[in-house]
Design a protein around this motif. Structure first.
Motif, PDB file in Angstrom:
ATOM      1  N   THR A 117      56.414 -31.475  -8.786  1.00  0.00           N
ATOM      2  CA  THR A 117      55.010 -31.162  -8.501  1.00  0.00           C
ATOM      3  C   THR A 117      54.850 -29.649  -8.393  1.00  0.00           C
ATOM      4  O   THR A 117      55.770 -28.881  -8.667  1.00  0.00           O
ATOM      5  CB  THR A 117      54.564 -31.844  -7.197  1.00  0.00           C
ATOM      6  OG1 THR A 117      55.411 -31.413  -6.127  1.00  0.00           O
ATOM      7  CG2 THR A 117      54.668 -33.362  -7.330  1.00  0.00           C
ATOM      8  N   GLY A 118      53.676 -29.223  -7.959  1.00  0.00           N
ATOM      9  CA  GLY A 118      53.408 -27.800  -7.827  1.00  0.00           C
ATOM     10  C   GLY A 118      53.242 -27.147  -9.190  1.00  0.00           C
ATOM     11  O   GLY A 118      52.630 -27.725 -10.096  1.00  0.00           O
ATOM     12  N   PRO A 119      53.795 -25.951  -9.375  1.00  0.00           N
ATOM     13  CA  PRO A 119      53.653 -25.267 -10.671  1.00  0.00           C
ATOM     14  C   PRO A 119      54.144 -26.104 -11.846  1.00  0.00           C
ATOM     15  O   PRO A 119      53.634 -25.967 -12.960  1.00  0.00           O
ATOM     16  CB  PRO A 119      54.518 -24.013 -10.492  1.00  0.00           C
ATOM     17  CG  PRO A 119      54.531 -23.758  -9.023  1.00  0.00           C
ATOM     18  CD  PRO A 119      54.512 -25.115  -8.384  1.00  0.00           C
ATOM     19  N   ALA A 120      55.120 -26.979 -11.604  1.00  0.00           N
ATOM     20  CA  ALA A 120      55.702 -27.772 -12.689  1.00  0.00           C
ATOM     21  C   ALA A 120      54.699 -28.729 -13.316  1.00  0.00           C
ATOM     22  O   ALA A 120      54.888 -29.165 -14.467  1.00  0.00           O
ATOM     23  CB  ALA A 120      56.907 -28.560 -12.190  1.00  0.00           C
ATOM     24  N   GLU A 121      53.642 -29.071 -12.599  1.00  0.00           N
ATOM     25  CA  GLU A 121      52.668 -30.013 -13.154  1.00  0.00           C
ATOM     26  C   GLU A 121      51.310 -29.356 -13.419  1.00  0.00           C
ATOM     27  O   GLU A 121      50.371 -30.014 -13.867  1.00  0.00           O
ATOM     28  CB  GLU A 121      52.481 -31.203 -12.212  1.00  0.00           C
ATOM     29  CG  GLU A 121      51.903 -30.844 -10.848  1.00  0.00           C
ATOM     30  CD  GLU A 121      51.694 -32.058  -9.952  1.00  0.00           C
ATOM     31  OE1 GLU A 121      51.971 -33.181 -10.407  1.00  0.00           O
ATOM     32  OE2 GLU A 121      51.245 -31.869  -8.797  1.00  0.00           O
ATOM     33  N   TRP A 122      51.211 -28.062 -13.162  1.00  0.00           N
ATOM     34  CA  TRP A 122      49.929 -27.380 -13.328  1.00  0.00           C
ATOM     35  C   TRP A 122      49.603 -27.203 -14.812  1.00  0.00           C
ATOM     36  O   TRP A 122      50.469 -26.890 -15.627  1.00  0.00           O
ATOM     37  CB  TRP A 122      49.985 -26.013 -12.650  1.00  0.00           C
ATOM     38  CG  TRP A 122      48.723 -25.217 -12.792  1.00  0.00           C
ATOM     39  CD1 TRP A 122      47.543 -25.435 -12.156  1.00  0.00           C
ATOM     40  CD2 TRP A 122      48.508 -24.085 -13.645  1.00  0.00           C
ATOM     41  NE1 TRP A 122      46.608 -24.513 -12.544  1.00  0.00           N
ATOM     42  CE2 TRP A 122      47.175 -23.667 -13.455  1.00  0.00           C
ATOM     43  CE3 TRP A 122      49.310 -23.385 -14.539  1.00  0.00           C
ATOM     44  CZ2 TRP A 122      46.630 -22.584 -14.134  1.00  0.00           C
ATOM     45  CZ3 TRP A 122      48.772 -22.304 -15.216  1.00  0.00           C
ATOM     46  CH2 TRP A 122      47.446 -21.907 -15.009  1.00  0.00           C
ATOM     47  N   GLN A 123      48.338 -27.376 -15.145  1.00  0.00           N
ATOM     48  CA  GLN A 123      47.877 -27.215 -16.522  1.00  0.00           C
ATOM     49  C   GLN A 123      46.852 -26.086 -16.594  1.00  0.00           C
ATOM     50  O   GLN A 123      45.857 -26.098 -15.863  1.00  0.00           O
ATOM     51  CB  GLN A 123      47.232 -28.506 -17.044  1.00  0.00           C
ATOM     52  CG  GLN A 123      48.194 -29.664 -17.217  1.00  0.00           C
ATOM     53  CD  GLN A 123      49.237 -29.397 -18.284  1.00  0.00           C
ATOM     54  OE1 GLN A 123      49.000 -28.631 -19.225  1.00  0.00           O
ATOM     55  NE2 GLN A 123      50.410 -29.999 -18.150  1.00  0.00           N
ATOM     56  N   PRO A 124      47.091 -25.095 -17.431  1.00  0.00           N
ATOM     57  CA  PRO A 124      46.123 -24.000 -17.545  1.00  0.00           C
ATOM     58  C   PRO A 124      44.882 -24.432 -18.310  1.00  0.00           C
ATOM     59  O   PRO A 124      44.943 -25.263 -19.224  1.00  0.00           O
ATOM     60  CB  PRO A 124      46.904 -22.933 -18.326  1.00  0.00           C
ATOM     61  CG  PRO A 124      47.888 -23.707 -19.148  1.00  0.00           C
ATOM     62  CD  PRO A 124      48.270 -24.895 -18.310  1.00  0.00           C
ATOM     63  N   ALA A 125      43.747 -23.867 -17.940  1.00  0.00           N
ATOM     64  CA  ALA A 125      42.509 -24.093 -18.700  1.00  0.00           C
ATOM     65  C   ALA A 125      42.659 -23.488 -20.100  1.00  0.00           C
ATOM     66  O   ALA A 125      43.460 -22.579 -20.319  1.00  0.00           O
ATOM     67  CB  ALA A 125      41.329 -23.468 -17.963  1.00  0.00           C
ATOM     68  N   PRO A 126      41.870 -23.973 -21.058  1.00  0.00           N
ATOM     69  CA  PRO A 126      42.064 -23.523 -22.442  1.00  0.00           C
ATOM     70  C   PRO A 126      41.463 -22.162 -22.773  1.00  0.00           C
ATOM     71  O   PRO A 126      41.727 -21.620 -23.847  1.00  0.00           O
ATOM     72  CB  PRO A 126      41.377 -24.624 -23.248  1.00  0.00           C
ATOM     73  CG  PRO A 126      40.329 -25.169 -22.335  1.00  0.00           C
ATOM     74  CD  PRO A 126      40.909 -25.079 -20.950  1.00  0.00           C
ATOM     75  N   ASP A 127      40.641 -21.605 -21.883  1.00  0.00           N
ATOM     76  CA  ASP A 127      40.002 -20.326 -22.207  1.00  0.00           C
ATOM     77  C   ASP A 127      39.959 -19.446 -20.967  1.00  0.00           C
ATOM     78  O   ASP A 127      40.276 -19.869 -19.852  1.00  0.00           O
ATOM     79  CB  ASP A 127      38.588 -20.547 -22.767  1.00  0.00           C
ATOM     80  CG  ASP A 127      37.696 -21.367 -21.847  1.00  0.00           C
ATOM     81  OD1 ASP A 127      37.837 -21.252 -20.607  1.00  0.00           O
ATOM     82  OD2 ASP A 127      36.854 -22.123 -22.359  1.00  0.00           O
ATOM     83  N   LEU A 128      39.549 -18.187 -21.183  1.00  0.00           N
ATOM     84  CA  LEU A 128      39.592 -17.214 -20.103  1.00  0.00           C
ATOM     85  C   LEU A 128      38.680 -17.600 -18.949  1.00  0.00           C
ATOM     86  O   LEU A 128      39.076 -17.498 -17.776  1.00  0.00           O
ATOM     87  CB  LEU A 128      39.218 -15.825 -20.640  1.00  0.00           C
ATOM     88  CG  LEU A 128      39.240 -14.683 -19.619  1.00  0.00           C
ATOM     89  CD1 LEU A 128      40.624 -14.531 -18.992  1.00  0.00           C
ATOM     90  CD2 LEU A 128      38.816 -13.367 -20.268  1.00  0.00           C
TER      91      LEU A 128
END
Length: 555
Positions: A117-128
């Protein structure tokens, strides 16, 4: 935005740190936010990568990406938020591949893979815009209300040391030198931070562990530089121009300089170094190029004035870039981890646009009067003269050594380092490294029994040379490094210096004078601990500090 990773951090508010609209380094809030997100994302890669490596399934390509990505977030390296958006998407893809590799390795050992969990499961948004909406949760001071400023400060100390380590390791990596110890140590360090540690004693102990890791990294980089370009040799470097077309190279990356020298060979274009590139002249395979003409200018904070006056294009290879003035914005190029919005970035090692720009510009029309400074006193050169140095100490001809070096910068108080170097007694030797030397390296210090009183060891990473030299002297006198007649006065600006400081503390060196101020993320309580455990001192009056150093050494 919130940032306090460098010595330029704003200290005028109740909480020290830059909070916008611009950091004192020139970083805008969007760039600061996406840099925080990139650090969060590589922590997620590291969570899986460290577990995979423990199972014998390490991914060196992913580790190289971590080094590069973290390097881009150092002070005065990359100010282009668009580049970070792309890196974040790449980081997410790499994390998924590393996770799959880990899961395969675990099942191959008959283990049930952990779902982290934590950073390992984080998903970045596709745009700025989406990324900026995500950023507030991942600022460097996240969790302050829960764990308090001491814990957040120590987490920051870890992160910034890892940034310096990654920068040094990247320089070695591009020259083909890497090790499982370094890759694994970086991955473990980032994975540890991903777990949001809160034990102060453990954080302090592990910070010293990062200092030991950085010793291995600096040794690796030294082997990369000397193994590729030959051991440093004392060399007189011209500091005045030669008539002809000209290119200026700044930053730290010797590989980029070597590539440019090869691409400009027999072209009639002279290449000049700037800032931390000065030590390049001491490497035999680089100084073998006759058109490596000399060094121009001084430390990084003066570049806007100096670059505007230079009659050719500028190539910035790593930190430290600051906002390009209009006078040269169209003729400065970046490469490697460096970036600035609107400045042309050369990503593939092809420097032909720089060469074309040099041919189109006037260059130097006349020759300047000959003036030189001498560099190249790395450990290979000095250890070859170790018997002479040891004999001079035993006879009392050399009474003391002052290591005066580190980063230069624009903040007040840095004349201290010039005053210590120039105020050292005539029977003392001054060792220097980093760009702080530009405050005094054109002064004639003379010599003691043929040994120059000013010995330029090289770049900031050449603290490795200082360690090797100190260890050799300690062995010769049958004592510890901390018992030598040696005083360290170090200036810092950014995160490489933090890693070097932890390395020196890991060696048990006490009484280091650090300045011009202590890091903003070190609370008074943490400073008290460092003073108690390591005798860390802030710089004071130069004459008083010199006298106290000589008295402590019994000189």
């Amino acid at each position: 935005m919130f940032c306090y990773q460098c010595e330029q951090a704003d200290r005028t508010g109740a909480v020290p740190g830059c909070a916008g609209p611009l950091g004192n380094c020139g970083k805008d809030p969007a760039t600061a936010d996406v840099q925080d997100l990139l650090i969060h994302s590589v922590k997620g890669i590291a969570q899986y990568a460290s577990r995979a490596r423990a199972l014998g399934a390490g991914n060196d390509e992913a580790a190289g990406f971590i080094l590069y990505s973290v390097f881009t977030t150092l002070t005065n390296v990359n100010f282009n938020p668009t580049r970070f958006v792309a890196l974040l998407q790449e980081a997410s893809d790499i994390r998924d591949r590393v996770r799959a590799r880990y899961e395969e390795a675990a099942r191959g050992r008959g283990l049930e893979p952990e779902r982290l969990t934590g950073p390992a499961e984080w998903q970045p948004a596709p745009d700025l815009d989406g990324l900026l909406a995500q950023a507030p949760a991942f600022r460097v001071d996240a969790g302050l209300d829960l764990v308090g400023p001491d814990v957040v400060g120590l987490r920051s100390l870890h992160l910034y040391a890892l940034k310096g380590i990654c920068a040094y390791a990247h320089h070695a990596h591009v020259l083909g030198r890497h090790s499982t110890e370094v890759f694994g140590g970086v991955e473990d360090g980032l994975a540890y931070l991903a777990g949001e540690p809160a034990d102060v004693d453990e954080l302090l102990d592990r910070a010293i562990g990062l200092g030991r890791l950085n010793l291995a990294v600096m040794e690796l980089l030294d082997a990369a530089n000397t193994g590729t370009y030959g051991p440093q040799r004392p060399t007189a470097v011209r500091t005045t121009p030669v008539a002809g077309k000209a290119i200026l190279v700044s930053g730290h990356d010797l590989r980029d300089l070597a590539a440019l020298l090869e691409q400009t060979k027999d072209s009639g274009i002279n290449v000049y170094t700037h800032g931390e590139m000065l030590p390049a002249h001491a490497y035999p395979l680089l100084k073998a190029y006759p058109h490596l003409a000399g060094n121009y200018g001084g430390a990084w904070q003066d570049q806007q004035r100096e670059f505007a006056r230079f009659p050719g294009p500028i190539l910035m290879t790593s930190n430290c870039i600051i906002e390009p003035y209009p006078a040269y914005r169209r003729r400065i190029f970046t490469t490697g981890p460096v970036g600035w919005p609107g400045v042309r970035h050369l990503a593939d090692g092809d420097f032909s646009p720089v060469v074309q720009a040099a041919k189109a510009m006037p260059g130097y029309r006349t020759e300047g009067p000959e003036r030189f400074i001498t560099v190249g006193f790395g450990h290979d050169a000095l250890l070859a003269a170790a018997d002479q140095v040891v004999d001079a100490v035993r006879r009392g001809a050399i009474r003391h050594f002052f290591l005066v070096g580190g980063c230069d910068g624009p903040t007040v108080g840095r004349d201290y380092y010039r005053d210590v170097a120039l105020g050292a007694p005539d029977d003392a030797v001054v060792l220097t490294l980093g760009c702080a030397k530009y405050r005094f390296n054109q002064h004639d210090f003379g010599a003691i029994d043929g040994i120059p009183r000013l010995l330029d060891l090289g770049q900031c990473n050449d603290a490795h040379s200082a360690v090797r030299i100190a260890q050799a002297l300690a062995d010769a006198f049958g004592c510890g490094i901390d018992e030598l007649p040696l005083t360290l006065a170090l200036s810092w600006t950014e995160q490489k210096a933090v890693a070097v400081l932890l390395s020196l503390l890991a060696l048990g060196i006490r009484g280091i004078h650090l300045g011009p101020s202590l890091p903003a993320y070190l609370t008074p309580g943490l400073v008290a601990v460092l003073v108690d455990r390591f005798g860390l001192r802030t710089i004071g009056d130069p004459k008083t500090d010199i006298a106290a150093a000589l008295e402590r050494a019994g000189a």
